[in-house]
Design a protein around this motif. Sequence first.
Motif: not given
Length: 176
Positions: A41-44, A52-57, A90-92
């Motif tokens: 989820a944290g991988e660019r 993916l985690g950043g998108v949700i955040k 950072a939100s991404f």
Amino acid sequence: MTGNRIQDTTVDAERAALLQMLEEMRGNIRYTVRNLTDAQAGERTTVSELCLGGVIKHLARGERDWIRFILDGDPHIDYSDPEVVAGHLASFRMEEGETLADLLAEYQEVAEETERIVNGLPNLEVSQKLPSAPWFPEDTAWTARDVLLHIIAETAQHAGHSDIIRETLDGQKTMG
């Protein structure tokens, strides 16, 4: 049926339709991240800042800010402040210690807050003057409807980004 009741029913139907569409877009996001580890989820997977985690955040933060805008108006953010820009970037990303489960839980809390606030509005004509920012026309206001349509569009756009990231990550697709 009185004239006001017909109006209330129309407003209620529109409100319900907008909230349902937003929930469908959120569902696409949640489906896209199914069965991922925190590391995945944290991988660019592209040159962008997105994971993916950043998108949700990012979506949770943006939705919360816009829904609060409906109630409180301009938050008076200095968009030229480097700390504001850094916070936005950072939100991404998923930061150290953030988990996909926690980000999804926060996204769900935001969804519930959105539904509660929108359902509590007298109508969707409630409006606020947009903040002073280079990307907004001066002296423009948005109604609650405009805000909901913006959130839906943003969520749909980021659902597309998420599809690309997920497919690049492990070949899984949300649709197709």
